[in-house]
Design an enzyme around this catalytic site. Structure first.
Site, PDB file in Angstrom:
ATOM      1  N   ILE A 139       0.494  -0.623  -8.575  1.00 10.82           N
ATOM      2  CA  ILE A 139       0.848  -0.611  -7.159  1.00 10.82           C
ATOM      3  C   ILE A 139       1.327   0.779  -6.759  1.00 10.82           C
ATOM      4  CG2 ILE A 139       2.224  -1.696  -5.352  1.00 10.82           C
ATOM      5  CD1 ILE A 139       0.449  -3.687  -6.792  1.00 10.82           C
ATOM      6  N   CYS A 140       0.655   1.379  -5.760  1.00  7.93           N
ATOM      7  CA  CYS A 140       1.067   2.670  -5.192  1.00  7.93           C
ATOM      8  C   CYS A 140       1.199   3.724  -6.297  1.00  7.93           C
ATOM      9  CB  CYS A 140       2.360   2.492  -4.393  1.00  7.93           C
ATOM     10  SG  CYS A 140       2.704   3.858  -3.243  1.00  7.93           S
ATOM     11  N   GLU A 141       2.363   4.358  -6.434  1.00  7.20           N
ATOM     12  CA  GLU A 141       2.528   5.353  -7.484  1.00  7.20           C
ATOM     13  C   GLU A 141       2.296   4.741  -8.857  1.00  7.20           C
ATOM     14  OE1 GLU A 141       5.877   8.615  -9.039  1.00  7.20           O
ATOM     15  OE2 GLU A 141       6.481   6.827  -7.924  1.00  7.20           O
ATOM     16  N   GLY A 175       0.102   2.653  -9.501  1.00  2.00           N
ATOM     17  CA  GLY A 175      -1.339   2.640  -9.702  1.00  2.00           C
ATOM     18  C   GLY A 175      -1.827   3.924 -10.345  1.00  2.00           C
TER      19      GLY A 175
END
Length: 584
Positions: free
Chosen positions: A365-367, A369
């Site tokens: 998720i986000c960073e 990821g």
């Protein structure tokens, strides 16, 4: 010249004159005081003074510089408000009298908010604003350096360890921990421990009384909306009473977040590995490890039962795990992205040991990821599937984007010089969570200004809406510091130099080659994301080695991708169905 005589000749007359007329202090701030402090700090006649004395004068000069930079910043930041007022006034210039009689102040306020929001965002993307903000940041950091110099000098005088001593100790401990992580025989495992809900004192969000206020009435002066406005005020008094009763009956447990039951399986330093308790019959046997970013906390994925990606996946029979980064502080300033990818490697090995599988699915998720992507490239033999959500890959893909507001974080970060980033990390040791939080508020400025007053009025009468609002604010308030060394890599090597997509990003001495990713990839992004522009996520498809790649764009924003009612069911459904088709 003695210090007493220098003080008498220069400072006593200055203070005496200003004592008669205190308003002269403001006039003198930018000139006389600065000049005096400069002389005190630089003249060779003070060469016999203690180093501490000179540091105190340098500290005063730095404080004066911050005041001047702040004034310049405020002047530039005020420009869009004037422009917004002119546009707003012009929009009603041709309003008919009959229309004015029926004017609704709420509609007028929404019109004002839309106009002001566009002007504010446009200003924040301007060179003048970015330059003023950058200069203010530099002066504040310089002030912090001067403060630390004085503190260190006092510490040395009394034989007390300085901040430099503590930082050096933290560096040695970090290096020792790296060696211990590399030795399997040294691993300590917590078995059968139960994870406690994230219900700690640090999560309290209503302790700051300095919430912004906004005078909505004056905005609509000139229209016959006074009766409507006063009627709403009367109704709001009733809402306030009801809200007071709701809040009085509300405890911390009522706004608990991240409360889905889970078991602590392993702890390494501040990093913990959890296994979520199943809530439905297993439909996907391959373990799925959630990797959230260091900016914010995973509780965003588990706000409440009906807005929880975690619970939705569990209800669909997913074997769900979580790696939690804890609350990094200055003691973790030396941790790098290399270290966090190594933590993932340890977690994957432990999951495989616990479940009997030889590979796992990563849900980044986000960073997080980006961390998951790097791991999948460096350890492809351990990754069965890679699922990404709102993950930046090409950090420069938004440069040619003509949209009005996406990529503001990218633009702001790229406006910093490399030495500015080094300065932040060297001075503070971390990238403060409050600092990152303030940047995010700039992306939706009017919402940030009105959510605690005008917007909150709409929620006061509904207990569920009010509790939902408090849960979200609780998550927003709980923003941990970002470890300095990892933040330096994140901002310089990724945001500035775009090394990941260019194929030159190195971790632990190895190049992160995206072509080494051979596992099936599901890449999900928000079409209206103002934090991670879609183009930055979509770049992954052409860079990886796998031929089984699917990308899905959902019609929502960055936050809405995970918590909005529109995407709440669809996101988990998309992930679960995609995993089921690939489970063996």
């Amino acid at each position: 010249m003695k210090l007493e005589k220098l003080w008498s000749n220069w400072m006593i007359p200055f203070l005496t004159t200003r004592a008669v007329d205190s308003s002269l202090f403001a006039v003198a701030q930018a000139d006389e005081i600065s000049e005096f402090i400069k002389r005190m700090a630089e003249v060779p006649r003070l060469a016999d003074m203690w180093s501490l004395d000179r540091q105190v004068y340098a500290l005063m000069a730095a404080w004066m510089d911050v005041s001047q930079r702040m004034a310049i910043y405020h002047a530039i930041a005020s420009v869009p408000w004037s422009k917004a007022y002119e546009r707003y006034s012009a929009s009603f210039a041709d309003t008919e009298k009959e229309d004015a009689k029926d004017f609704d102040w709420r509609k007028g306020f929404e019109a004002w908010r839309e106009i002001a929001d566009k002007e504010l965002i446009s200003n924040m993307r301007s060179r003048d604003f970015l330059a003023a903000q950058r200069e203010l940041l530099r002066s504040v950091l310089d002030l912090r350096i001067r403060q630390q110099e004085v503190a260190d000098s006092v510490g040395r005088l009394y034989g007390v360890p300085t901040q430099h001593d503590f930082d050096d100790l933290a560096r040695q401990i970090t290096e020792l921990r790296r060696e211990l992580r590399a030795s399997p025989t040294q691993r300590s495992v917590v078995k059968g421990a139960t994870a406690q809900p994230d219900n700690q004192e640090r999560d309290k969000i209503m302790s700051d009384p300095r919430y912004p206020t906004f005078n909505t009435f004056n905005t609509f002066n000139g229209f016959n909306s006074f009766n409507s406005f006063m009627k709403d005020c009367a109704e709001n008094f009733g809402r306030f009473h009801k809200a007071a009763d709701v809040l009085a009956a509300t405890g911390n447990v009522d706004v608990d977040i991240g409360a889905t039951p889970k078991t602590l399986v392993m702890r390494r330093d501040k990093v913990e590995l959890f296994r979520y308790e199943p809530t439905a019959e297993r439909t996907v046997e391959t373990p799925v490890l959630i990797v959230y970013g260091l900016i914010g906390r995973y509780t965003f994925l588990d706000l409440q039962p009906d807005r929880s990606l975690v619970r939705s996946l569990l209800d669909k029979g997913i074997n769900l795990w979580l790696i939690e980064w804890g609350q990094p502080g200055r003691g973790e300033r030396w941790l790098t992205i290399d270290d966090y990818v190594d933590y993932i490697h340890e977690a994957v090995h432990r999951i495989c040991h616990e479940t009997g599988h030889d590979r796992v699915t990563l849900l980044g998720i986000c960073e997080g990821g980006v961390l998951a992507t790097c791991y999948a490239a460096l350890h492809p033999e351990k990754v069965k599937n890679l699922v990404l959500a709102a993950t930046p890959i090409d950090f420069h893909a938004d440069i040619d984007d003509t949209a009005a507001d996406p990529g503001l974080l990218n633009i702001w970060t790229r406006s910093l010089a490399p030495e500015d980033i080094d300065h932040i990390v060297d001075v503070l040791g971390v990238i403060p969570g409050e600092f990152m939080g303030s940047l995010f508020t700039l992306m939706t400025p009017m919402n940030s200004l009105t959510k605690y007053n005008v917007d909150l009025l709409e929620k006061l009468a509904d207990k569920d809406k009010l509790i939902n609002f408090l849960r979200m604010e609780k998550w927003l308030a709980d923003r941990p510091d970002h470890p300095g060394a990892a933040g330096r890599q994140w901002l310089k090597e990724l945001y500035h130099e775009n090394r990941l997509v260019e194929g030159s990003f190195e971790l632990s001495g190895r190049v992160v080659d995206l072509r080494a990713i051979v596992a099936p990839v599901l890449n999900i992004f928000a079409l209206n994301d103002h934090i991670i522009p879609p183009a930055c996520s979509k770049a992954l498809g052409s860079k990886i080695g796998t031929t089984e790649y699917k990308e899905i764009g959902l019609d929502c924003g960055h936050v809405g991708l995970f918590v909005s009612s529109k995407s709440q069911g669809s996101l988990a459904e998309i992930i679960a169905e995609w995993l089921k088709a690939r489970d063996e």
